[in-house]
Design an enzyme around this catalytic site. Sequence first.
Site, PDB file in Angstrom:
ATOM      1  CB  ILE A 140     -76.915 -11.179 -30.830  1.00  0.00           C
ATOM      2  CG1 ILE A 140     -76.679 -12.847 -31.145  1.00  0.00           C
ATOM      3  CG2 ILE A 140     -76.501 -10.542 -29.974  1.00  0.00           C
ATOM      4  CD1 ILE A 140     -75.633 -13.427 -31.221  1.00  0.00           C
ATOM      5  N   PRO A 141     -78.892  -8.659 -31.153  1.00  0.00           N
ATOM      6  CG  PRO A 141     -81.118  -7.807 -30.407  1.00  0.00           C
ATOM      7  CD  PRO A 141     -80.375  -9.077 -30.870  1.00  0.00           C
ATOM      8  CB  CYS A 142     -74.867  -4.751 -31.492  1.00  0.00           C
ATOM      9  SG  CYS A 142     -74.562  -6.064 -32.909  1.00  0.00           S
ATOM     10  CG  HIS A 143     -80.244  -3.261 -34.553  1.00  0.00           C
ATOM     11  ND1 HIS A 143     -80.123  -4.224 -34.237  1.00  0.00           N
ATOM     12  CD2 HIS A 143     -81.309  -2.965 -34.624  1.00  0.00           C
ATOM     13  CE1 HIS A 143     -81.068  -4.757 -34.517  1.00  0.00           C
ATOM     14  NE2 HIS A 143     -82.290  -3.719 -33.995  1.00  0.00           N
ATOM     15  NE  ARG A 144     -83.932  -5.344 -31.557  1.00  0.00           N
ATOM     16  CZ  ARG A 144     -84.760  -6.373 -31.281  1.00  0.00           C
ATOM     17  NH1 ARG A 144     -84.213  -6.727 -30.398  1.00  0.00           N
ATOM     18  NH2 ARG A 144     -84.698  -6.433 -32.706  1.00  0.00           N
TER      19      ARG A 144
END
Length: 176
Positions: A140-144
């Site tokens: 779940i790409p919260c870095h994006r």
Amino acid sequence: MSKRPYIYYSEMNSPIGILTIGSSSLGICFIYFGSIKRTCSNIETWLKKRFVNAELVEDGEKLATAIQQLDEYFKGERTDFDLPLDLIGTKFQTLVWNKVKDVAYGTTKSYKQIAAEIGSPKAVRAIGGANNQNPIPIIIPCHRVIGSNGSMVGYGGGLDKKEFLLRHEGAIQKIS
């Protein structure tokens, strides 16, 4: 308490350090930055806070597909994940995480954009709070998710890891 008798875990080496990955019978439920030795107390606290009564059991076989997909991601061979997930969080958190999951590889969105997309344009801080509690980073790409002005804003694994992941995906060239 939630009935998940076992949470299986395994570790993998990655370019951003050791990752500890956990899965319930329903799917991947956490990824922690660091070895199980370093993260075990955090994992146990996380489970208790979410009323999950489960025993942690090491089982690399049960996590082989997740490890393979993460390895492919880090090698640049995979841009999305095809894994069952067990999202353990509040209704609002899971709403945010499901929206963040849709942020495409190599792109970014702002907290403000995510807030607008879930129909709560004034919930920018709440989006940040939910992102901060994301139990399955990378997948779940919260870095994006970044600040409206393009700035790097907090990341549970540290801004160095966020920057690495965004650069790895080609979403940024260099942080100013």
